[in-house]
Design an enzyme around this catalytic site. Structure first.
Site, mmCIF file in Angstrom:
data_model
loop_
_atom_site.group_PDB
_atom_site.id
_atom_site.type_symbol
_atom_site.label_atom_id
_atom_site.label_comp_id
_atom_site.label_asym_id
_atom_site.label_seq_id
_atom_site.Cartn_x
_atom_site.Cartn_y
_atom_site.Cartn_z
ATOM 1 N N GLY A 84 0.812 -1.063 0.008
ATOM 2 C CA GLY A 84 0.055 -0.041 0.022
ATOM 3 C C GLY A 84 0.799 1.206 0.037
ATOM 4 O O GLY A 84 0.409 2.416 0.516
ATOM 5 N N GLY A 124 10.733 1.504 9.016
ATOM 6 C CA GLY A 124 11.908 0.970 8.799
ATOM 7 C C GLY A 124 12.626 1.362 7.448
ATOM 8 O O GLY A 124 11.670 2.584 6.956
ATOM 9 N N THR A 147 12.635 -1.371 13.459
ATOM 10 C CA THR A 147 12.817 -2.591 12.589
ATOM 11 C C THR A 147 13.408 -3.378 13.482
ATOM 12 O O THR A 147 14.470 -3.300 14.352
ATOM 13 C CB THR A 147 13.386 -2.322 11.353
ATOM 14 O OG1 THR A 147 13.664 -3.650 10.855
ATOM 15 C CG2 THR A 147 14.768 -1.775 11.507
ATOM 16 N N ASP A 149 14.861 -5.581 12.296
ATOM 17 C CA ASP A 149 16.127 -6.024 11.491
ATOM 18 C C ASP A 149 17.391 -5.428 12.009
ATOM 19 O O ASP A 149 18.552 -5.793 11.549
ATOM 20 C CB ASP A 149 15.979 -5.879 9.946
ATOM 21 C CG ASP A 149 14.714 -6.693 9.735
ATOM 22 O OD1 ASP A 149 14.254 -7.671 9.944
ATOM 23 O OD2 ASP A 149 14.287 -6.371 8.624
ATOM 24 N N ARG A 287 16.667 -31.527 11.537
ATOM 25 C CA ARG A 287 15.591 -30.883 11.404
ATOM 26 C C ARG A 287 15.604 -29.359 11.217
ATOM 27 O O ARG A 287 16.692 -28.710 11.495
ATOM 28 C CB ARG A 287 14.504 -31.095 12.733
ATOM 29 C CG ARG A 287 14.224 -32.454 12.963
ATOM 30 C CD ARG A 287 12.976 -33.112 11.751
ATOM 31 N NE ARG A 287 12.742 -34.546 12.450
ATOM 32 C CZ ARG A 287 13.411 -35.572 11.932
ATOM 33 N NH1 ARG A 287 14.196 -35.543 10.975
ATOM 34 N NH2 ARG A 287 12.732 -36.695 12.485
ATOM 35 N N LEU A 294 7.004 -15.012 14.772
ATOM 36 C CA LEU A 294 7.136 -14.835 16.485
ATOM 37 C C LEU A 294 8.034 -13.827 16.997
ATOM 38 O O LEU A 294 8.017 -13.376 17.984
ATOM 39 C CB LEU A 294 7.627 -16.256 17.029
ATOM 40 C CG LEU A 294 6.983 -17.562 17.297
ATOM 41 C CD1 LEU A 294 7.812 -18.776 17.889
ATOM 42 C CD2 LEU A 294 5.992 -16.906 18.537
ATOM 43 N N GLN A 295 9.033 -13.686 15.793
ATOM 44 C CA GLN A 295 10.202 -12.552 16.287
ATOM 45 C C GLN A 295 9.579 -11.390 16.465
ATOM 46 O O GLN A 295 10.245 -10.394 17.043
ATOM 47 C CB GLN A 295 11.331 -12.675 15.384
ATOM 48 C CG GLN A 295 12.153 -14.008 15.370
ATOM 49 C CD GLN A 295 12.754 -14.285 14.165
ATOM 50 O OE1 GLN A 295 13.922 -14.011 14.156
ATOM 51 N NE2 GLN A 295 12.012 -14.816 13.070
HETATM 52 O O1 F6P Z 1 11.626 -5.925 8.100
HETATM 53 C C1 F6P Z 1 11.044 -6.925 9.141
HETATM 54 C C2 F6P Z 1 10.605 -8.214 8.496
HETATM 55 O O2 F6P Z 1 9.953 -8.945 9.770
HETATM 56 C C3 F6P Z 1 11.976 -8.941 8.050
HETATM 57 O O3 F6P Z 1 12.665 -9.439 9.052
HETATM 58 C C4 F6P Z 1 11.240 -9.806 7.313
HETATM 59 O O4 F6P Z 1 11.704 -10.378 5.999
HETATM 60 C C5 F6P Z 1 9.900 -9.247 6.856
HETATM 61 O O5 F6P Z 1 9.451 -8.274 7.662
HETATM 62 C C6 F6P Z 1 8.569 -10.212 6.826
HETATM 63 O O6 F6P Z 1 7.642 -9.414 6.116
HETATM 64 P P1 F6P Z 1 6.039 -10.004 6.206
HETATM 65 O O7 F6P Z 1 5.537 -9.387 7.494
HETATM 66 O O8 F6P Z 1 5.416 -9.179 5.001
HETATM 67 O O9 F6P Z 1 5.958 -11.418 6.107
#
Ligand code: F6P
Length: 369
Positions: A84, A124, A147, A149, A287, A294-295
């Protein structure tokens, strides 16, 4: 482009949150709202990125009551959007085809119609790049770096990162017991896009044996050697942390499907690939799991709450000082402002000579090279 505003003329500001959510967003919203109300300014929330400037229903008033009791909550009370982008807005045509149009002028027009003096844009790199395009169209903006990241330049850290690393570390801790019980290799894929901060910091803290990050293309033979060495020394299990953006030497990024219009390509598959190669090269039962969103979930750590609150109030202090088109940034012990252009100029990758990389190497963690 004007880089200052007459602070005595500020009456109404708005706040929006864009891109993927990050724990700490609500702390920023609360802090910025209260600090602005304290100065006698009216505060509005633009829901779902810029949607609040396209659809009247998504434009909401923010009061002391509406931001009450949210500091510790994950997500964002304003909602967010990572598709968007008003400059590449996907709209469905009557024939079902998706067409990308530039509706940024509508956003700017509505911003002025609503008599807003400035926008606090919490985002971000993607959202702040969009913010910069609006700055170029004359919208006064203050950026707040968000972010998980941690890949934004100009700030030592972004809020959300500490929570994501904590979640990933806890997961890696838990994988140890099951890996050891079954004498398996457990491969965990973590987020981070093109930067390896989450993988590296959670991997080192969770005592992983192998950590693969985008900044160091990996050699599967080196990874297999490390696991075989552990096996030979009587350690029959291994933990491997793979950043979603990691790739083999000469290989390419692993993605989930083609890029959709107006949004970033979704990364995924690196962990599964590495697990398959480890099984093939070592014969070990392996595995893999993807920690995924979750992160991004749950409440912020104390560090992220405090950073969010500090960033939120600093954004309002900057505005009250007449600054616009800047981003608040952590430069310990201070929170300062830097031009927004600086923050989005380059991605903050993990420096290969940084002490975290050196720490991993000294701890005999294999980085795949
Ligand atoms: O930029 C934050 C992030 O969580 C990245 O680590 C990940 O690649 C991306 O967003 C995932 O995006 P979406 O929420 O669209 O799956």
């Amino acid at each position: 482009m004007d880089e200052r505003i007459d602070p005595t003329k500020i009456k109404r500001i708005a706040i929006n949150t864009g891109g993927g959510d990050a724990p700490g967003l609500n702390a920023v919203i609360r802090a910025a709202t209260l600090a602005a109300l304290e100065r006698g300014w009216e505060v509005y929330g633009i829901r779902h990125g810029y949607r609040g400037l396209i659809d009247a229903q998504e434009f909401v008033s923010l009061t002391a009551d509406s931001v009450h009791g949210i500091t510790h909550l994950g997500g964002t009370i304003l909602g967010t959007a990572n598709k968007g982008n008003p400059f590449e807005f996907p709209t469905k045509r009557a024939d079902g085809e998706v067409e990308v149009t530039d509706i940024s002028d509508t956003v700017v027009r509505t911003f002025h119609e609503k008599k807003l003096d400035a926008l606090v844009c919490i985002g971000g790199d993607g959202s702040l790049r969009i913010a910069q395009k609006f700055i170029n169209k004359g919208m006064p903006i203050i950026g707040v770096p968000k972010t998980i990241d941690n890949d934004l330049s100009g700030t030592v850290i972004t809020f959300g990162f500490d929570t994501a690393v904590t979640t990933a570390t806890e997961a890696i801790d838990k994988l140890h017991s099951t890996a050891e019980a079954h004498e398996r290799v457990m491969v965990v894929e973590v987020m981070g896009r093109y930067a390896g901060w989450i993988a590296l910091e959670s991997g080192i803290s969770g005592t992983a044996d192998v950590i693969l990050i985008p900044e160091i293309p990996f050699d599967m033979e080196k990874v297999a050697e490390k696991i075989k060495r552990r096996e030979a020394s009587g350690r029959h299990f291994s933990i491997v942390v793979v950043a979603e953006g990691a790739k083999p030497i000469g290989g390419h990024l692993m993605t989930r499907g083609p890029k959709e219009a107006g949004r970033e390509v979704l990364l995924g598959g690196a962990g599964q690939y590495v697990a398959g190669e480890i099984a093939r090269l070592t014969g070990k039962e392996t595995r893999s799991l993807v920690l995924g969103h979750l992160q991004r979930g749950g409440g912020p750590t104390t560090f992220d709450r405090l950073l969010g609150l500090r960033f939120g109030t600093a954004a309002i202090r900057a505005l009250a000082d007449g600054q616009i088109n800047v981003m608040v940034a952590l430069d310990p012990p201070r929170v300062k402002t830097i031009p927004l252009t600086k923050a989005i100029e380059t991605m903050k990758a993990v420096p290969l000579d940084s002490d975290v990389v050196l720490t991993a190497r000294s701890l005999d963690i294999c980085l795949g090279d």
